[in-house]
Scaffold this motif. Structure first.
Motif, short mmCIF file in Angstrom:
data_model
loop_
_atom_site.label_atom_id
_atom_site.label_comp_id
_atom_site.label_asym_id
_atom_site.label_seq_id
_atom_site.Cartn_x
_atom_site.Cartn_y
_atom_site.Cartn_z
N ALA A 29 0.99 -1.08 -0.13
CA ALA A 29 -0.04 -0.05 -0.02
C ALA A 29 0.92 1.23 -0.07
N LEU A 30 1.78 1.35 0.91
CA LEU A 30 2.69 2.23 0.84
C LEU A 30 3.68 2.78 -0.39
N ALA A 31 3.87 1.61 -1.05
CA ALA A 31 4.54 1.67 -2.21
C ALA A 31 3.50 2.13 -3.40
N LEU A 32 2.35 1.80 -3.35
CA LEU A 32 1.48 2.03 -4.39
C LEU A 32 1.20 3.84 -4.21
N ILE A 33 0.93 4.11 -3.06
CA ILE A 33 0.58 5.67 -2.83
C ILE A 33 1.79 6.22 -2.93
N ALA A 34 3.16 5.97 -2.48
CA ALA A 34 4.19 6.77 -2.75
C ALA A 34 4.50 6.87 -4.32
N GLY A 35 4.30 5.78 -5.23
CA GLY A 35 4.35 5.82 -6.51
C GLY A 35 3.19 6.82 -7.15
N GLY A 36 2.06 6.83 -6.64
CA GLY A 36 1.11 7.77 -7.27
C GLY A 36 1.43 9.34 -6.90
N LEU A 37 2.05 9.47 -5.63
CA LEU A 37 2.47 10.59 -5.34
C LEU A 37 3.54 10.95 -6.34
N TYR A 38 4.52 10.26 -6.58
CA TYR A 38 5.70 10.69 -7.19
C TYR A 38 5.18 10.91 -8.67
N VAL A 39 4.30 10.29 -9.37
CA VAL A 39 3.75 10.79 -10.48
C VAL A 39 3.06 11.74 -10.66
N LEU A 40 2.19 12.16 -9.68
CA LEU A 40 1.60 13.39 -9.56
C LEU A 40 2.45 14.49 -9.25
N VAL A 41 3.68 14.54 -8.48
CA VAL A 41 4.49 15.48 -8.29
C VAL A 41 5.24 15.68 -9.69
N SER A 42 5.94 14.54 -10.21
CA SER A 42 6.56 14.61 -11.68
C SER A 42 5.63 15.38 -12.69
N THR A 43 4.12 15.22 -12.56
CA THR A 43 3.55 15.74 -13.39
C THR A 43 3.58 17.36 -13.20
N LEU A 44 3.48 17.62 -12.11
CA LEU A 44 3.25 18.99 -11.76
C LEU A 44 4.68 19.99 -11.79
N THR A 45 5.83 19.02 -11.73
CA THR A 45 6.99 19.88 -12.03
C THR A 45 7.72 19.70 -13.32
N GLY A 46 7.16 18.65 -14.12
CA GLY A 46 7.75 18.35 -15.32
C GLY A 46 6.70 18.84 -16.55
N ARG A 47 7.21 18.08 -17.70
CA ARG A 47 6.44 18.43 -18.79
C ARG A 47 5.97 16.87 -19.31
N PRO A 48 5.08 16.45 -18.85
CA PRO A 48 4.39 14.98 -19.25
C PRO A 48 3.89 15.08 -20.69
N ASP A 49 4.03 13.92 -21.28
CA ASP A 49 3.29 14.00 -22.81
C ASP A 49 1.81 14.16 -22.59
N GLY A 50 1.18 13.55 -21.72
CA GLY A 50 -0.22 13.84 -21.53
C GLY A 50 -0.58 14.32 -19.88
N VAL A 51 -0.93 15.51 -19.46
CA VAL A 51 -1.06 15.65 -18.35
C VAL A 51 -2.28 15.06 -17.53
N VAL A 52 -3.35 14.83 -18.66
CA VAL A 52 -4.74 14.21 -17.99
C VAL A 52 -4.35 12.75 -17.79
N GLN A 53 -3.55 12.10 -18.68
CA GLN A 53 -3.04 10.53 -18.38
C GLN A 53 -2.44 10.49 -17.29
N ALA A 54 -1.25 11.47 -16.90
CA ALA A 54 -0.50 11.38 -15.81
C ALA A 54 -1.12 11.52 -14.53
N VAL A 55 -1.97 12.59 -14.63
CA VAL A 55 -2.96 12.74 -13.16
C VAL A 55 -3.75 11.71 -12.99
N SER A 56 -4.25 11.31 -14.02
CA SER A 56 -5.14 9.99 -13.81
C SER A 56 -4.33 8.87 -13.34
#
Length: 142
Positions: A29-56
């Motif tokens: 559970a902690l690994a999944l939640i941490a991974g999700g937070l990482y993806v969200l932070v990376s999306t906000l601080t980077g330039r993902p190919d698709g913002v909607v896909q990265a956030v979802s």
């Protein structure tokens, strides 16, 4: 879902197998939640190919992390219902582990760890002591 402790073992101590299975589920559970937070932070601080896909994707990982977290809590409280979600999460983890093992770089050891954790958790969740403690098998074995 019942909020009452399992009536099959009102005064019996929690078996080690149940505690270990809860620990594995909690770590997943902690690994999944941490991974999700990482993806969200990376999306906000980077330039993902698709913002909607990265956030979802990030939100999906966080929501999926809640399932083993609740299952771990239920296992620690010896709730009968908790074994089902915990087993389903382990079964879902096995193909993910297989995919990671076939990848390259850091994904390979991550896949090995995930696969080993899922198999260990399945063994612990299917252990007769676990099923008895959760009231799935009556204490007399009948």
């Amino acid at each position: 879902m019942s909020t009452e402790p399992n009536p099959a073992s009102p005064s019996a101590p929690r078996p080690t197998a149940v505690t270990a299975a809860a620990a594995v589920a909690g770590l997943e559970a902690l690994a999944l939640i941490a991974g999700g937070l990482y993806v969200l932070v990376s999306t906000l601080t980077g330039r993902p190919d698709g913002v909607v896909q990265a956030v979802s994707g990030g939100l999906t990982l966080i929501v999926l992390g809640v399932i083993p977290l609740l299952a771990a809590r239920g296992l620690l409280q010896l709730r009968r219902w908790s074994r089902g979600p915990a087993i389903i999460m382990q079964i879902m983890a096995l193909p993910v582990a297989g995919t990671l093992i076939q990848a390259t770089g850091a994904a390979v050891p991550a896949g090995v760890v995930l696969g080993a954790a899922a198999l260990a958790a399945l063994a612990l969740l299917l252990n007769p002591a676990t099923t008895r403690a959760l009231g799935i098998i009556p204490p007399d074995g009948a």
